[in-house]
Each structure stands twice: as structure tokens, then as C-alpha cells.
Write a protein that holds these residues in place. Sequence first.
Motif, PDB file in Angstrom:
ATOM      1  N   LYS A   1       0.826  -1.206   0.000  1.00  0.00           N
ATOM      2  CA  LYS A   1       0.000   0.000   0.000  1.00  0.00           C
ATOM      3  C   LYS A   1       0.861   1.257   0.000  1.00  0.00           C
ATOM      4  N   ARG A   2       2.070   1.120   0.490  1.00  0.00           N
ATOM      5  CA  ARG A   2       3.014   2.238   0.442  1.00  0.00           C
ATOM      6  C   ARG A   2       4.322   1.756  -0.139  1.00  0.00           C
TER       7      ARG A   2
ATOM      8  N   ARG B   1       0.831  -0.286 -10.816  1.00  0.00           N
ATOM      9  CA  ARG B   1       0.029   0.311  -9.748  1.00  0.00           C
ATOM     10  C   ARG B   1      -1.441   0.384 -10.133  1.00  0.00           C
TER      11      ARG B   1
ATOM     12  N   TYR C   1     -10.509   2.023  -4.202  1.00  0.00           N
ATOM     13  CA  TYR C   1     -11.372   2.900  -3.422  1.00  0.00           C
ATOM     14  C   TYR C   1     -11.968   2.123  -2.253  1.00  0.00           C
ATOM     15  N   SER C   2     -11.859   2.683  -1.061  1.00  0.00           N
ATOM     16  CA  SER C   2     -12.461   2.050   0.103  1.00  0.00           C
ATOM     17  C   SER C   2     -13.785   2.749   0.432  1.00  0.00           C
TER      18      SER C   2
ATOM     19  N   LYS D   1     -13.760   3.600   4.281  1.00  0.00           N
ATOM     20  CA  LYS D   1     -12.951   4.736   4.718  1.00  0.00           C
ATOM     21  C   LYS D   1     -13.160   5.954   3.815  1.00  0.00           C
TER      22      LYS D   1
ATOM     23  N   GLU E   1      -5.471   1.832  -8.442  1.00  0.00           N
ATOM     24  CA  GLU E   1      -6.136   2.552  -7.368  1.00  0.00           C
ATOM     25  C   GLU E   1      -7.244   1.696  -6.777  1.00  0.00           C
TER      26      GLU E   1
ATOM     27  N   GLU F   1     -11.904   6.651   0.944  1.00  0.00           N
ATOM     28  CA  GLU F   1     -10.639   7.180   0.428  1.00  0.00           C
ATOM     29  C   GLU F   1     -10.067   6.243  -0.633  1.00  0.00           C
ATOM     30  N   THR F   2      -9.265   6.830  -1.511  1.00  0.00           N
ATOM     31  CA  THR F   2      -8.631   6.037  -2.563  1.00  0.00           C
ATOM     32  C   THR F   2      -7.179   5.790  -2.200  1.00  0.00           C
ATOM     33  N   ASN F   3      -6.768   4.529  -2.276  1.00  0.00           N
ATOM     34  CA  ASN F   3      -5.367   4.199  -2.016  1.00  0.00           C
ATOM     35  C   ASN F   3      -4.770   3.493  -3.212  1.00  0.00           C
ATOM     36  N   GLU F   4      -3.473   3.603  -3.308  1.00  0.00           N
ATOM     37  CA  GLU F   4      -2.763   2.920  -4.367  1.00  0.00           C
ATOM     38  C   GLU F   4      -2.318   1.557  -3.895  1.00  0.00           C
TER      39      GLU F   4
END
Lengths: 194, 194
Positions: free
Chosen positions: A81-82, A93, A97-98, A101, A95, A103-106
Motif C-alpha cells: 500500500k506504500r 500500480r 477505493y475504500s 474509509k 487505485e 478514500e482512494t489508495n494505491e
Amino acid sequence: MRELLEKIAAEGEVVADGVLKVDRFLNHQVDPHLMKRIGEEFAAQFHRERPTKVLTLESSGISPALMAAYELGVPLVVARKRRPLTMTSEVYRAEVYSFTKKETNEIIVSRPLLDSSDRVLIIDDFLANGQAALGMVEVVRQAGADVVGIGIVIEKAFQDGGRLLRSQGFRVVSLARIASLSDGVIRFHEEVMS
Amino acid sequence: MRELLEKIAAEGEVVADGVLKVDRFLNHQVDPHLMKRIGEEFAAQFHRERPTKVLTLESSGISPALMAAYELGVPLVVARKRRPLTMTSEVYRAEVYSFTKKETNEIIVSRPLLDSSDRVLIIDDFLANGQAALGMVEVVRQAGADVVGIGIVIEKAFQDGGRLLRSQGFRVVSLARIASLSDGVIRFHEEVMS
């Protein structure tokens, strides 16, 4: 998988509408023997697809995915995730989307770890809206590799992820399917069907 | 552990001064059979201490720690770096300073998962400055439990962590000890000593 359903019934806890807490055996505290059994079950379900890699997402997917990879005799790739300091290669990579939460994470996988000859089995602890699984599918596609199946420990069958993935032609195997968490009660798909 | 030293020599890569990349078999891609062997080795080293729990920190510690917990027949507790939605209980928490990232992070363990009767074996993938291990020691102390040992996959013996933990009386077992990463060359403590 009976052993898993019994564990969820005994130790799972509904902490809010639609939220199932299984931190006694699956994500915060982990039962290694149950993970071994889960790995054996995934291997039995998917070995005919001849996967060359298991792919999961840090960090709760790692325990069941490691045991599945062990049983199948293939490497495990853990999507990050990081981006860690040591990830110096080019990356795939996607994206994610949660909905929970908002929020969008990579999610990131180092390119040298997947290529077009790979047959990838995706494993995750939960399937709800399917966004994490779709993110992993996207990473596999970027590598030009094939997704040979998706193995899920607990599917929230009252959310859209399972339908979404199956409608795209993926073989999704969920070891436990939750039909409902309403009124603080865990109802399994299996008992609703019977 | 010979098998691990050979793997590090063959597939490890020095990417910057003091930074060892092992993402082919330990953290990004994981070799499940090597993890099994590592778990067996930790179990052989620590079973006499009769641990009741294995404790690690997400996410790279999970694979070796799960296999150690499996071999020892005890639950694995994964300390979290971020509080998940489902962590509704009171928690133990400790601060961990990262010298590499120059930032302080919290590690969190749900209180019901550790109590004063526990004998805890701490497992982590790397030992450098020892801050992560000391954070886990702090969490165990808050629970009133005992640390019966610290098992490390790769110790950077040229940094202070090992000395720090051993001087506090902890039994630290590292399966590979790196004496130096200078000039892009991996030198093991074992070969420096011989």
C-alpha cells in the motif's frame, strides 16, 4: 469450510452495521492452524489451474495467502500500500477505493515480480465491494499475466463484490459466505440456502 | 542458518548505503518454503521457553512469524501500525521511531489479546536500530506479560539494535547477521568471524 464457519460463529463479532470483527483468529490475532487448513483448502480448489504465483494485499491477506502459496509450492507476492525505501524498480500500480474509509489508495507491485508467463491466484481475507480484488486484477493485467482464480476467506455476500467479480468471468471461491449481519447476528449464506 | 545466508548472498541486493533489498524472498515476494524452514528454526531455538504467543509487527514480520507460531502451536498476534475500524477494544500502544524515515509511528495491540499470563516470543524480519523490537517489548510490558525471546530473520549487526536488546538481558536469536554492506557488498558476521 465447516471449521471456518464454526470459528466465525464462535468468535466473530458484529461491531456495527455490516462490520464483522474477526480479530481473534484472522487479522489481529491469527490462528496458524486454521490458516494452514485454509491454505490446504485453497490449494485443493485451485491446483488444477496450475498457478505460478499467489498475489495478496498487505497486511491481513498475508497469513491465508502464505499458507496457500506454501501448499501450492509457488511464491507469494504481497502488493504494497506504500512504496518502501527498497522498492527501486519500476512498478505496476492500481487505485483502490475504500467505501468504508471513503478514500482512494494505491496498491503497488514491483515489475520484476510478475510477467506475462504468470498464472496468478489472488487471495484475500475479505470480499465486500470487490475493490481490492479488482485492484489486484488490474495489476495482473498490467503485467500481461492471467488471473486463474480468486480465493476469499470471508465473503460478505450481501455486498456487491462477489457478483461483480463473477460477472467478469472470474472463478471466485469463498470459504465462508455471510448472508447478513443485521441486528448483530451473523447469518451464513449456507444456512439461508438450506 | 545456511539456507538463508545462501539466499541473501544469491538474491539480496545493496541498494544504498546500509540498505539491503530482499524483496525476492522475504518481504515483497515471499518464499513460503524458506519461511517454513525459518519457522522451524525459531521453534527449535525457543520451544524450551514455552512461549504462549508470537508477536510481530505488520506487515513484513507476518510471514516468518506465522510459520514460527505454526511450528510452536501458539497464536500469532500482529501489532498494527494503524487502528482498523474493527479495533473497538482498549489498546496497548507504544511509539516507534524510524531512523530511516525520520518519523515516529505508533504500534497498537488490542488489550484482550495479551495478558499477564502470556510468555511472548517477538519475531521480526529485520533488526537494525531495535526500535520496532523495543516498541513490541513495551507493549508486552504494558500487558504485564514476559518477553521470552526475540527472533530476527536478518540482523544488521553493524547497527545498534542487537547490542541494545542484548544489554537489556533479552535473548536475541538472529538467523543471519550482516557485518557490513559497505561498497555494495554483503558481508556476513559469520565470515568476518571465521
